[in-house]
Design a protein around this motif. Structure first.
Motif, PDB file in Angstrom:
ATOM      1  N   TYR A 159     -12.318 -10.455  19.736  1.00 50.56           N
ATOM      2  CA  TYR A 159     -12.272 -10.920  21.119  1.00 50.56           C
ATOM      3  C   TYR A 159     -12.473 -12.423  21.110  1.00 50.56           C
ATOM      4  N   ASP A 160     -11.661 -13.164  21.881  1.00 54.62           N
ATOM      5  CA  ASP A 160     -11.747 -14.618  21.836  1.00 54.62           C
ATOM      6  C   ASP A 160     -12.742 -15.220  22.826  1.00 54.62           C
TER       7      ASP A 160
ATOM      8  N   THR B   1      -8.983 -12.322  25.915  1.00 49.36           N
ATOM      9  CA  THR B   1      -7.927 -11.735  25.094  1.00 49.36           C
ATOM     10  C   THR B   1      -8.520 -11.068  23.859  1.00 49.36           C
TER      11      THR B   1
ATOM     12  N   TYR C 227      -7.451  -9.495  20.072  1.00 46.13           N
ATOM     13  CA  TYR C 227      -6.409  -9.581  19.054  1.00 46.13           C
ATOM     14  C   TYR C 227      -6.597  -8.441  18.056  1.00 46.13           C
TER      15      TYR C 227
ATOM     16  N   VAL D  35     -11.314 -15.037  15.453  1.00 45.73           N
ATOM     17  CA  VAL D  35     -10.893 -16.053  16.400  1.00 45.73           C
ATOM     18  C   VAL D  35     -11.943 -17.147  16.436  1.00 45.73           C
TER      19      VAL D  35
ATOM     20  N   SER E 112      -1.862  -8.972  20.737  1.00 46.29           N
ATOM     21  CA  SER E 112      -2.926  -9.251  21.695  1.00 46.29           C
ATOM     22  C   SER E 112      -2.740  -8.437  22.962  1.00 46.29           C
TER      23      SER E 112
ATOM     24  N   VAL F 103      -9.055  -9.806  11.641  1.00 46.30           N
ATOM     25  CA  VAL F 103      -8.698 -10.981  12.422  1.00 46.30           C
ATOM     26  C   VAL F 103      -9.986 -11.614  12.947  1.00 46.30           C
TER      27      VAL F 103
ATOM     28  N   ILE G  49      -0.129 -10.031  14.228  1.00 45.45           N
ATOM     29  CA  ILE G  49      -1.310  -9.979  15.074  1.00 45.45           C
ATOM     30  C   ILE G  49      -0.801  -9.751  16.493  1.00 45.45           C
TER      31      ILE G  49
ATOM     32  N   CYS H  50      -9.966  -6.028  14.809  1.00 41.47           N
ATOM     33  CA  CYS H  50      -9.803  -6.653  16.110  1.00 41.47           C
ATOM     34  C   CYS H  50     -10.851  -7.742  16.309  1.00 41.47           C
TER      35      CYS H  50
ATOM     36  N   LYS I 282       3.062  -9.542  20.735  1.00 38.54           N
ATOM     37  CA  LYS I 282       2.976 -10.077  19.369  1.00 38.54           C
ATOM     38  C   LYS I 282       2.549 -11.541  19.465  1.00 38.54           C
ATOM     39  N   ALA I 283       1.355 -11.840  18.953  1.00 36.98           N
ATOM     40  CA  ALA I 283       0.802 -13.182  19.046  1.00 36.98           C
ATOM     41  C   ALA I 283       1.143 -14.047  17.840  1.00 36.98           C
TER      42      ALA I 283
END
Length: 128
Positions: free
Chosen positions: A80-81, A85, A87, A126, A98, A124, A96, A78, A114-115
């Motif tokens: 975090y952006d 959000t 992911y 970001v 979200s 993942v 991926i 996972c 679903k991103a």
């Protein structure tokens, strides 16, 4: 504080024992985790089955994990952006997903979106 251990294997045990003073267990419900990310006041992680958990970053609540989602096929990481959000990579679903990471209180079974599609998604990151 963060401690980096340097040196050869003969002094590793001593240094590792010293470093344990700074290590705190995130939660006690999962033997393996495939991703940990911090999002505001919570930490999120995936276990080796199909569950995404969240725990409060507050020291008094660290052992109160909440299953956030349990319908992923094979969660594997996972991120975090920084904009609200989170992911999650799902290896078996080749995707991926979200979900909003700005929740004030952790809630069970949040809806995920679903991103992106990504074959064999494992981890993942970001970039913002």
């Amino acid at each position: 504080p963060v401690t980096f251990i340097e040196g050869n294997i003969s002094n590793f045990t001593t240094d590792a024992l010293e470093a344990q003073r700074f290590i705190h267990r995130l939660a006690s419900n999962a033997d393996k985790c495939y991703g940990v990310c911090l999002a505001l006041q919570h930490a999120f992680y995936t276990d080796d089955t199909k569950v995404v958990y969240g725990v409060s970053r507050a020291a008094v609540a660290r052992d109160e994990e909440v299953p956030i989602a349990s319908y992923l096929s094979e969660p594997r990481g996972c991120a975090y952006d920084g904009s609200g959000t989170i992911y999650f990579a799902d290896k078996q679903a080749n995707a991926i997903f979200s979900l909003p990471g700005n929740m004030k209180q952790l809630t069970h079974q949040r809806d995920m979106v679903k991103a992106a599609e990504l074959e064999g998604a494992f981890g993942v990151t970001v970039f913002t």
